[in-house]
Design a protein around this motif. Structure first.
Motif, PDB file in Angstrom:
ATOM      1  N   SER A 129      14.242  -7.160   6.933  1.00 57.72           N
ATOM      2  CA  SER A 129      12.664  -7.063   7.301  1.00 57.72           C
ATOM      3  C   SER A 129      11.846  -5.701   7.541  1.00 57.72           C
ATOM      4  O   SER A 129      12.949  -4.809   7.992  1.00 57.72           O
ATOM      5  CB  SER A 129      12.906  -8.088   8.798  1.00 57.72           C
ATOM      6  OG  SER A 129      13.227  -6.886   9.845  1.00 57.72           O
ATOM      7  N   PHE A 130      10.411  -5.770   7.579  1.00 53.44           N
ATOM      8  CA  PHE A 130       9.483  -4.865   7.989  1.00 53.44           C
ATOM      9  C   PHE A 130      10.054  -4.284   8.840  1.00 53.44           C
ATOM     10  O   PHE A 130      10.331  -2.815   9.213  1.00 53.44           O
ATOM     11  CB  PHE A 130       8.566  -5.069   7.477  1.00 53.44           C
ATOM     12  CG  PHE A 130       7.791  -5.283   5.819  1.00 53.44           C
ATOM     13  CD1 PHE A 130       8.810  -5.057   5.381  1.00 53.44           C
ATOM     14  CD2 PHE A 130       6.843  -5.219   6.101  1.00 53.44           C
ATOM     15  CE1 PHE A 130       8.321  -5.985   4.120  1.00 53.44           C
ATOM     16  CE2 PHE A 130       5.942  -5.665   4.661  1.00 53.44           C
ATOM     17  CZ  PHE A 130       7.691  -5.388   3.753  1.00 53.44           C
ATOM     18  N   VAL A 135      10.833   2.488  10.499  1.00 49.88           N
ATOM     19  CA  VAL A 135      11.045   3.982  11.289  1.00 49.88           C
ATOM     20  C   VAL A 135      10.907   3.681  12.392  1.00 49.88           C
ATOM     21  O   VAL A 135      10.715   4.166  13.875  1.00 49.88           O
ATOM     22  CB  VAL A 135      11.619   5.244  10.586  1.00 49.88           C
ATOM     23  CG1 VAL A 135      11.735   6.564  11.131  1.00 49.88           C
ATOM     24  CG2 VAL A 135      12.521   5.301   9.207  1.00 49.88           C
ATOM     25  N   LYS A 136       9.026   3.696  12.830  1.00 48.37           N
ATOM     26  CA  LYS A 136       8.584   3.723  13.306  1.00 48.37           C
ATOM     27  C   LYS A 136       8.543   2.120  13.921  1.00 48.37           C
ATOM     28  O   LYS A 136       7.369   1.203  13.006  1.00 48.37           O
ATOM     29  CB  LYS A 136       6.687   4.377  13.645  1.00 48.37           C
ATOM     30  CG  LYS A 136       6.974   5.959  13.119  1.00 48.37           C
ATOM     31  CD  LYS A 136       6.133   6.692  14.095  1.00 48.37           C
ATOM     32  CE  LYS A 136       6.103   7.574  13.314  1.00 48.37           C
ATOM     33  NZ  LYS A 136       4.670   8.507  13.833  1.00 48.37           N
ATOM     34  N   LYS A 137       8.833   1.364  14.761  1.00 48.01           N
ATOM     35  CA  LYS A 137       8.965  -0.071  14.812  1.00 48.01           C
ATOM     36  C   LYS A 137       7.262  -0.401  15.818  1.00 48.01           C
ATOM     37  O   LYS A 137       6.599  -0.113  16.044  1.00 48.01           O
ATOM     38  CB  LYS A 137       9.492  -0.633  15.862  1.00 48.01           C
ATOM     39  CG  LYS A 137      10.974  -0.194  15.567  1.00 48.01           C
ATOM     40  CD  LYS A 137      11.581  -1.096  14.745  1.00 48.01           C
ATOM     41  CE  LYS A 137      13.360  -0.358  14.587  1.00 48.01           C
ATOM     42  NZ  LYS A 137      14.072  -0.617  13.591  1.00 48.01           N
ATOM     43  N   LYS A 138       6.830  -1.543  14.451  1.00 45.41           N
ATOM     44  CA  LYS A 138       5.780  -2.459  14.551  1.00 45.41           C
ATOM     45  C   LYS A 138       4.839  -1.223  14.572  1.00 45.41           C
ATOM     46  O   LYS A 138       3.583  -1.385  15.127  1.00 45.41           O
ATOM     47  CB  LYS A 138       5.592  -2.525  16.058  1.00 45.41           C
ATOM     48  CG  LYS A 138       6.322  -3.769  16.558  1.00 45.41           C
ATOM     49  CD  LYS A 138       5.959  -4.417  17.714  1.00 45.41           C
ATOM     50  CE  LYS A 138       7.279  -5.436  18.766  1.00 45.41           C
ATOM     51  NZ  LYS A 138       7.110  -5.568  19.912  1.00 45.41           N
ATOM     52  N   SER A 139       5.035  -0.707  13.386  1.00 48.69           N
ATOM     53  CA  SER A 139       3.929   0.429  13.903  1.00 48.69           C
ATOM     54  C   SER A 139       3.525   0.179  11.321  1.00 48.69           C
ATOM     55  O   SER A 139       2.363   0.877  10.643  1.00 48.69           O
ATOM     56  CB  SER A 139       4.022   2.450  13.085  1.00 48.69           C
ATOM     57  OG  SER A 139       4.758   2.153  11.970  1.00 48.69           O
ATOM     58  N   GLU A 300      -7.254   3.287  10.371  1.00 51.88           N
ATOM     59  CA  GLU A 300      -5.792   2.857  11.045  1.00 51.88           C
ATOM     60  C   GLU A 300      -6.521   4.186  11.945  1.00 51.88           C
ATOM     61  O   GLU A 300      -6.629   5.618  11.640  1.00 51.88           O
ATOM     62  CB  GLU A 300      -5.051   3.294   9.770  1.00 51.88           C
ATOM     63  CG  GLU A 300      -4.958   1.423   8.853  1.00 51.88           C
ATOM     64  CD  GLU A 300      -4.698   1.562   7.866  1.00 51.88           C
ATOM     65  OE1 GLU A 300      -3.504   3.294   7.344  1.00 51.88           O
ATOM     66  OE2 GLU A 300      -4.537   1.662   6.871  1.00 51.88           O
ATOM     67  N   LYS A 301      -5.056   3.357  12.730  1.00 54.44           N
ATOM     68  CA  LYS A 301      -4.792   4.665  14.100  1.00 54.44           C
ATOM     69  C   LYS A 301      -4.120   5.757  13.856  1.00 54.44           C
ATOM     70  O   LYS A 301      -3.963   6.678  15.094  1.00 54.44           O
ATOM     71  CB  LYS A 301      -4.615   3.745  15.288  1.00 54.44           C
ATOM     72  CG  LYS A 301      -5.716   2.328  15.512  1.00 54.44           C
ATOM     73  CD  LYS A 301      -4.789   1.650  16.710  1.00 54.44           C
ATOM     74  CE  LYS A 301      -5.500   0.284  17.798  1.00 54.44           C
ATOM     75  NZ  LYS A 301      -5.394  -0.059  18.413  1.00 54.44           N
ATOM     76  N   ASP A 302      -3.037   5.766  12.857  1.00 54.76           N
ATOM     77  CA  ASP A 302      -2.034   6.611  12.793  1.00 54.76           C
ATOM     78  C   ASP A 302      -2.559   7.553  11.737  1.00 54.76           C
ATOM     79  O   ASP A 302      -3.827   7.132  11.088  1.00 54.76           O
ATOM     80  CB  ASP A 302      -0.772   6.147  12.277  1.00 54.76           C
ATOM     81  CG  ASP A 302      -0.779   4.700  11.267  1.00 54.76           C
ATOM     82  OD1 ASP A 302       0.202   4.736  11.299  1.00 54.76           O
ATOM     83  OD2 ASP A 302      -2.226   4.407  10.851  1.00 54.76           O
ATOM     84  N   ASN A 303      -1.614   8.423  11.120  1.00 52.32           N
ATOM     85  CA  ASN A 303      -2.053   9.280  10.055  1.00 52.32           C
ATOM     86  C   ASN A 303      -2.263   8.559   8.755  1.00 52.32           C
ATOM     87  O   ASN A 303      -1.627   9.362   7.563  1.00 52.32           O
ATOM     88  CB  ASN A 303      -0.946  10.660   9.917  1.00 52.32           C
ATOM     89  CG  ASN A 303       0.721  10.376   9.952  1.00 52.32           C
ATOM     90  OD1 ASN A 303       0.606   9.087   9.857  1.00 52.32           O
ATOM     91  ND2 ASN A 303       0.986  10.768   9.964  1.00 52.32           N
ATOM     92  N   GLY A 304      -1.423   7.204   8.613  1.00 54.17           N
ATOM     93  CA  GLY A 304      -1.363   6.686   7.017  1.00 54.17           C
ATOM     94  C   GLY A 304      -0.553   7.107   6.564  1.00 54.17           C
ATOM     95  O   GLY A 304       0.146   6.386   5.445  1.00 54.17           O
ATOM     96  N   ILE A 305       0.931   7.344   7.538  1.00 50.10           N
ATOM     97  CA  ILE A 305       2.739   7.225   6.576  1.00 50.10           C
ATOM     98  C   ILE A 305       3.274   6.315   7.596  1.00 50.10           C
ATOM     99  O   ILE A 305       3.019   6.342   8.269  1.00 50.10           O
ATOM    100  CB  ILE A 305       3.001   8.712   6.431  1.00 50.10           C
ATOM    101  CG1 ILE A 305       2.126   9.790   6.140  1.00 50.10           C
ATOM    102  CG2 ILE A 305       3.724   8.947   6.280  1.00 50.10           C
ATOM    103  CD1 ILE A 305       2.582  11.658   6.799  1.00 50.10           C
ATOM    104  N   TYR A 306       4.097   5.812   5.937  1.00 50.03           N
ATOM    105  CA  TYR A 306       4.871   4.192   6.350  1.00 50.03           C
ATOM    106  C   TYR A 306       6.433   5.285   6.222  1.00 50.03           C
ATOM    107  O   TYR A 306       6.365   4.963   5.245  1.00 50.03           O
ATOM    108  CB  TYR A 306       4.267   3.100   6.249  1.00 50.03           C
ATOM    109  CG  TYR A 306       2.410   2.682   7.209  1.00 50.03           C
ATOM    110  CD1 TYR A 306       2.043   2.356   8.196  1.00 50.03           C
ATOM    111  CD2 TYR A 306       1.685   3.167   5.695  1.00 50.03           C
ATOM    112  CE1 TYR A 306       1.261   2.066   8.584  1.00 50.03           C
ATOM    113  CE2 TYR A 306      -0.124   2.762   6.451  1.00 50.03           C
ATOM    114  CZ  TYR A 306       0.310   2.422   7.938  1.00 50.03           C
ATOM    115  OH  TYR A 306      -0.919   2.687   8.402  1.00 50.03           O
TER     116      TYR A 306
END
Length: 572
Positions: A129-130, A135-139, A300-306
């Motif tokens: 699952s995603f 690495v960052k849960k629920k992000s 998006e709230k973060d830096n766009g890196i997943y």
């Protein structure tokens, strides 16, 4: 006893000593020397005060117990952590052979450690699952929303296509071409024939940098017929005037906001998300991570890196089709192929092999078939709908590094191998037992890549013998060799030259933190793209399929650089 008389020399010596003492006493030198010595001693004591040893701790009342292993204590091994069925089977086997008492615990420790390692998400055999892989849960929700939004938009003339269906639509070529009516008639006539049944290519044509070998007359006649209708060269032919570049190299710009370290470790694969609605880079690392980088995450709230932890070994391939954005295939040296299903938010396990998978590719606009190199020189074809292998071939004596398809004629495939060759194959006429290549290109050392040009009329190879080969012509018999330092060493991924947005330029990294631009027409390196913001050697590249001038370069430190067109320079 009378004292001994002093000699003249001794009397003179004593007088000198007395005179010197009186002189020193008058100058007060001894008292000043004593003061200086005392002052210097006080400074040294103050300087060493920070190194005072700590107070000794009191010894504990309870004695320290030294730990000893079960083996040194003469006790039987502990089988905790193993499967009960496995332990029982091992004990039964040892009892039958009378070795139960002599059994040691080394095997148990090995199995236990492997079981503990496989508890991580990357080693899971099955769907992942995603939430477990991210690495960052629920992000990952912004990424899912972005890709689904792009996938819902109409493709190919505002007509939405369903995944895992046959696609007969032909994508537009990347260069503009003019076609005469006579050529279209010839193409149509050749398409109606069943070449897989009526054509026999015979022995392969073999090319090297030292000379050219010709095939027999029968094979030559067949090849002339095929090339006349564009089945080897491509469905349509591009005139020389159309090979003028659509890109101004001086307008390539690297902006600070287009530089990011998106993952830890060495990047093995870098790809653009093939859409004009979003600027996104997908990369795979040596540690088995898959990372998505959205360059414009305004919403998006973060830096766009997943970052996803999906594999347990180096990522060898990423396949994204424009016909279905929500399905992304990834392969790894650990022998696994996973399908990233954006709609289900899961990494499904598509294929598992006991051998390493070194390359992954798909035919243009064909979502139903996977082509991947497996083991030492093997090529497997996987039917996605049937969920099984349709064909397996042994094409080379060593591992296959890249698999690429002619954009104008997807039935023509190019492979590069560590054995020092690059071969062209026709999928319609490959013998399962002894497949023979249409053509073979030889280098003196390993060939790391072989890619077709956008028009399908040329092939570029990159070898560890410090050469970049360009092969063109009706039968790819015209060879051009460009000297280039490809000795990347142990810690940097091997260089792989790629084509730009037409047949005018080839891009490849260099050891001086730059990007060399090779012109096939001028047969040399014409310039080097450099920037003070480049802090590492870019070794793997990808050109955006739909946005001219957008070039991505990846490094061994997890950094990605994205060049774009400078609008002001482009306007001029």
């Amino acid at each position: 006893m009378a004292p001994e008389k002093l000699s003249e020399y001794e009397r003179k010596r004593l007088e000198n000593i007395k005179r010197n003492d009186e002189m020193l006493a008058a100058l007060k030198i001894q008292s000043k020397a004593a003061d200086l010595s005392a002052a210097s001693k006080r400074q040294r004591v103050e300087a060493k005060s920070y190194k005072l040893s700590p107070e000794k701790k009191a010894k504990p009342e309870k004695p320290i117990v030294l730990r000893r292993s079960l083996r040194t204590q003469g006790m039987p091994p502990d089988s905790n952590g193993l499967f009960d069925e496995y332990v029982d089977s091992v004990h039964k086997t040892l009892d039958s052979k009378g070795l139960r008492d002599d059994f040691v615990n080394c095997g148990d420790r090995t199995m236990k450690s492997s079981t503990q390692n496989k508890s991580s998400a990357a080693n899971a055999i099955g769907p992942l699952s995603f939430e477990d892989a991210c690495v960052k849960k629920k992000s990952y929700k912004p990424l899912v929303d972005t890709i689904l939004r792009v996938a819902r938009k109409a493709h190919f003339g505002d007509v939405e296509e369903e995944c895992y269906t046959s696609f007969d639509h032909e994508m537009k070529p990347k260069v503009e071409v003019s076609v005469k009516e006579e050529e279209l008639d010839e193409v149509k006539a050749c398409k109606d024939e069943n070449l897989s049944e009526n054509c026999d290519f015979g022995s392969a044509i073999k090319y090297g940098f030292d000379g050219i070998k010709t095939c027999n007359e029968e094979d030559s006649s067949v090849r002339r017929d095929l090339c006349s209708c564009g089945l080897i060269k491509g469905v349509v032919k591009a005139e020389k005037s159309e090979r003028e570049s659509c890109l101004d190299l001086g307008s390539l710009t690297l902006k600070p906001e287009n530089i990011a370290r998106i993952m830890p470790g060495r990047i093995m694969v870098v790809k653009f998300f093939p859409s004009t609605d979003v600027r996104m880079v997908v990369a795979g690392s040596k540690a088995g991570n898959i990372t998505f980088w959205n360059l414009n995450p305004q919403e998006e709230k973060d830096n766009g890196i997943y970052l996803y932890d999906t594999h347990s070994g180096p990522v060898s391939g990423i396949a994204i089709q424009q016909s279905c954005y929500s399905k992304i295939f990834t392969s790894c040296y650990d022998g696994l192929i996973r399908l990233m299903d954006i709609e289900k938010e899961v990494f499904d396990l598509v294929y598992r092999s006991e051998y390493s998978i070194y390359a992954l590719s798909q035919q243009p606009n064909n979502m139903n078939t996977l082509y991947f190199s497996e083991g030492q020189g093997g090529l497997s074809i996987w039917d996605v709908r049937a969920g099984k292998t349709s064909n397996e071939y042994l094409l080379h004596d060593a591992r296959i590094n890249t698999v690429d398809f002619n954009f104008q004629n997807p039935n023509i495939m190019a492979t590069s191998s560590t054995e020092g060759t690059a071969c062209l194959w026709d999928l319609r006429s490959m013998d399962a037992d002894k497949p023979k290549p249409l053509q073979m290109v030889q280098h003196k050392r390993a060939v790391h890549s072989a890619y077709f040009s956008p028009s399908g009329s040329s092939l570029v190879t990159t070898s560890f013998d410090d050469k970049v080969g360009i092969w063109s012509g009706v039968n790819f018999e015209d060879s051009t060799v460009i000297q280039h330092n490809n000795q990347t060493g142990r810690w940097i991924s091997s260089f792989r030259a790629i084509w730009g947005w037409d047949d005018s330029y080839i891009f490849i990294g260099n050891m001086k933190r730059g990007v060399d631009v090779i012109s096939p027409a001028r047969r040399k390196t014409i310039m080097t793209v450099q920037s003070p913001d480049i802090s590492a050697i870019p070794c793997r590249f990808d050109a955006h399929p739909d946005q001219i001038g957008m070039l991505a370069g990846a490094t061994a430190g997890g950094q990605v650089y994205v060049w774009t067109l400078d609008k002001e320079s482009a306007g001029e």
